[in-house]
Design an enzyme around this catalytic site. Structure first.
Site, PDB file in Angstrom:
ATOM      1  N   TYR A  19     -13.166  18.325 -16.346  1.00 28.61           N
ATOM      2  CA  TYR A  19     -13.659  16.961 -16.400  1.00 28.61           C
ATOM      3  C   TYR A  19     -14.838  16.829 -15.420  1.00 28.61           C
ATOM      4  O   TYR A  19     -14.763  17.328 -14.288  1.00 28.61           O
ATOM      5  CB  TYR A  19     -12.517  16.017 -16.022  1.00 28.61           C
ATOM      6  CG  TYR A  19     -12.943  14.579 -16.038  1.00 28.61           C
ATOM      7  CD1 TYR A  19     -13.266  13.953 -17.239  1.00 28.61           C
ATOM      8  CD2 TYR A  19     -13.046  13.849 -14.872  1.00 28.61           C
ATOM      9  CE1 TYR A  19     -13.686  12.645 -17.266  1.00 28.61           C
ATOM     10  CE2 TYR A  19     -13.457  12.530 -14.888  1.00 28.61           C
ATOM     11  CZ  TYR A  19     -13.781  11.935 -16.087  1.00 28.61           C
ATOM     12  OH  TYR A  19     -14.199  10.637 -16.105  1.00 28.61           O
TER      13      TYR A  19
ATOM     14  N   ARG B 121       0.840  -1.204   0.000  1.00 30.61           N
ATOM     15  CA  ARG B 121       0.000   0.000   0.000  1.00 30.61           C
ATOM     16  C   ARG B 121       0.871   1.248   0.000  1.00 30.61           C
ATOM     17  O   ARG B 121       0.495   2.291  -0.527  1.00 30.61           O
ATOM     18  CB  ARG B 121      -0.963   0.031   1.194  1.00 30.61           C
ATOM     19  CG  ARG B 121      -1.638   1.403   1.312  1.00 30.61           C
ATOM     20  CD  ARG B 121      -2.874   1.474   2.182  1.00 30.61           C
ATOM     21  NE  ARG B 121      -2.832   0.714   3.390  1.00 30.61           N
ATOM     22  CZ  ARG B 121      -2.109   1.037   4.480  1.00 30.61           C
ATOM     23  NH1 ARG B 121      -1.358   2.116   4.495  1.00 30.61           N
ATOM     24  NH2 ARG B 121      -2.155   0.261   5.525  1.00 30.61           N
TER      25      ARG B 121
ATOM     26  N   LYS C 232      -5.658   7.670 -20.021  1.00 29.80           N
ATOM     27  CA  LYS C 232      -5.798   8.255 -21.346  1.00 29.80           C
ATOM     28  C   LYS C 232      -4.529   8.021 -22.180  1.00 29.80           C
ATOM     29  O   LYS C 232      -4.267   6.905 -22.562  1.00 29.80           O
ATOM     30  CB  LYS C 232      -6.161   9.733 -21.213  1.00 29.80           C
ATOM     31  CG  LYS C 232      -7.277  10.008 -20.166  1.00 29.80           C
ATOM     32  CD  LYS C 232      -8.623   9.418 -20.547  1.00 29.80           C
ATOM     33  CE  LYS C 232      -9.637   9.375 -19.403  1.00 29.80           C
ATOM     34  NZ  LYS C 232      -9.889  10.627 -18.702  1.00 29.80           N
TER      35      LYS C 232
ATOM     36  N   ASP D  11      -4.277  19.949 -14.590  1.00 30.81           N
ATOM     37  CA  ASP D  11      -4.639  18.664 -15.185  1.00 30.81           C
ATOM     38  C   ASP D  11      -4.121  18.671 -16.623  1.00 30.81           C
ATOM     39  O   ASP D  11      -4.641  19.380 -17.485  1.00 30.81           O
ATOM     40  CB  ASP D  11      -6.170  18.488 -15.129  1.00 30.81           C
ATOM     41  CG  ASP D  11      -6.607  17.093 -15.560  1.00 30.81           C
ATOM     42  OD1 ASP D  11      -5.912  16.480 -16.388  1.00 30.81           O
ATOM     43  OD2 ASP D  11      -7.656  16.632 -15.076  1.00 30.81           O
TER      44      ASP D  11
END
Ligand SMILES: *Cc1c(COP(=O)(O)O)cnc(C)c1O
Length: 383
Positions: free
Chosen positions: A101, A48, A198, A173
């Site tokens: 977004y 983790r 993407k 972004d």
């Protein structure tokens, strides 16, 4: 070394035990320590917190964006969440581009607002509007450029200047252009975020996210959230993304060439009402597109004459272009943001920021441009 060499070699070394040229998928939770005194000597304790396959990708992406460090996440949204969680407290204020977004808008208005964080959705293409929106409690500015889906641009250097003067971190972004075409940290932004889903992946195979920071101080805050919330990317996803990134520059160059050809075709078509692509001279911010990025990317939008009805017919009938939500992949995709990616944004807000009902978004892929254009031509003839 230059970009394409780094996208292949950075962060990756032949496996010291076997010589494997690809970093293996370290499918393990647990790392055995040599002794209590030498705890963490090899850098890993529990997956983790950190995993060697994920670390290789993080080193690569930090290098490509020119940051000091990168943290990879399970999705692009968990990467954006980490930035908000690291930097915003109850009572704080955050400025976000008014076209973003849909998931970023939803996370702000439906999650963080519940915890007493205040948001202003500002037209960040207007630096004066951003300056005017800054409050005493503003602790974060998030911009997205080109914005999803209208492709409106934000002048990153101008916003960074305002942010620096006020001591507010500026996060960008950079999903649409990737560091191959646009490097916000070089324009004095402090943080870059990606949906690696993407262009980094590029093959419709994974969901993932990344946050790259300009300073150790910010990077530590992001790492702390990555570990505390348990939102690290999985080793399989990191492995696949490591392979995808190796061809990033080549893919996005060709996809951008295809996008230019498609945009020019649409611009000359009598059934098309309007087309927006940052590489067209008709694009309202064409000069800014040339100034702050070295390419125009592969996202295009247009409106068919006849608006929503005609646009729906086109999306439902066009061959080769898959009707789908993703973007950035080698497969060309066609999307109706109002019912798909941006459905979380309420109608009045959508209208205000120019996400019109008939907006058809194209993610131009790596197929032959002639085939993509022919498919659109056939579909347009039928609407
Ligand atoms: C897709 C996308 C996101 C969200 O990423 P996920 O990987 O889907 O969580 C964030 N920003 C932009 C610009 C995107 O296109």
């Amino acid at each position: 070394m230059r970009f394409t060499t780094r996208q292949i070699h950075e962060g990756v070394e032949p496996d010291p035990v076997t010589g494997s040229i690809l970093t293996p998928i370290y499918q393990t939770t647990t790392y055995v320590q040599d002794s209590v005194d030498e705890y963490l000597a090899k850098g890993y304790s529990y997956s983790r917190t950190a995993n060697p396959t994920v670390s290789a990708l993080e080193k690569k992406l930090a290098s490509l964006e020119g940051g000091v460090d990168c943290s990879c996440f399970g999705t692009g949204m968990s990467a954006i969440n980490a930035i908000m969680m690291a930097l915003l407290n109850a009572g704080d204020h955050c400025i976000i581009s008014d076209v973003v977004y849909g998931g970023t808008y939803r996370l702000s208005t439906m999650v963080y607002s519940r915890f007493g964080v205040e948001f202003s959705f500002v037209d960040t293409s207007d630096a004066a509007a951003v300056e005017a929106a800054v409050q005493d409690n503003t602790k974060l500015i998030i911009t997205e450029t080109p914005a999803n889906p209208t492709l409106k641009l934000t002048d990153l250097a101008a916003i960074s200047k305002i942010a620096r003067a006020k001591g507010i971190p500026h996060a960008v972004d950079n999903t649409f252009l990737t560091p191959f075409y646009q490097r916000p940290l070089e324009l004095d932004a402090d943080i870059v975020v990606h949906s690696t889903t993407k262009y980094f992946d590029g093959h419709n195979s994974t969901v993932g996210g990344a946050v790259i920071c300009a300073t150790e101080e910010l990077a530590e805050k992001i790492r702390f959230i990555q570990n505390s919330t348990g939102s690290i990317m999985s080793p399989q996803v990191a492995f696949l993304t490591l392979q995808g990134v190796k061809t990033l520059s080549v893919r996005i160059q060709r996809q951008s060439e295809n996008a230019m050809a498609v945009a020019e075709f649409l611009e000359g078509h009598d059934k098309v009402e309007q087309v927006r692509y940052p590489g067209l001279k008709s694009f309202p911010q064409y000069e800014l597109a040339c100034k702050q990025a070295s390419g125009f990317g592969a996202m295009v939008w247009f409106e068919v004459k006849g608006g929503l009805t005609a646009g729906k017919k086109l999306m439902d009938t066009v061959e080769l272009w898959s009707l789908a939500e993703n973007l950035g992949s080698v497969e060309s995709l066609i999307t109706h943001p109002v019912t798909m990616t941006h459905a979380a944004i309420d109608e009045a807000e959508r209208k205000r920021v120019g996400i019109i009902d008939g907006l058809v978004r194209l993610s131009v892929g790596l197929e032959d441009a002639e085939d993509l254009i022919e498919a659109l031509d056939v579909a347009l003839a039928k609407v």
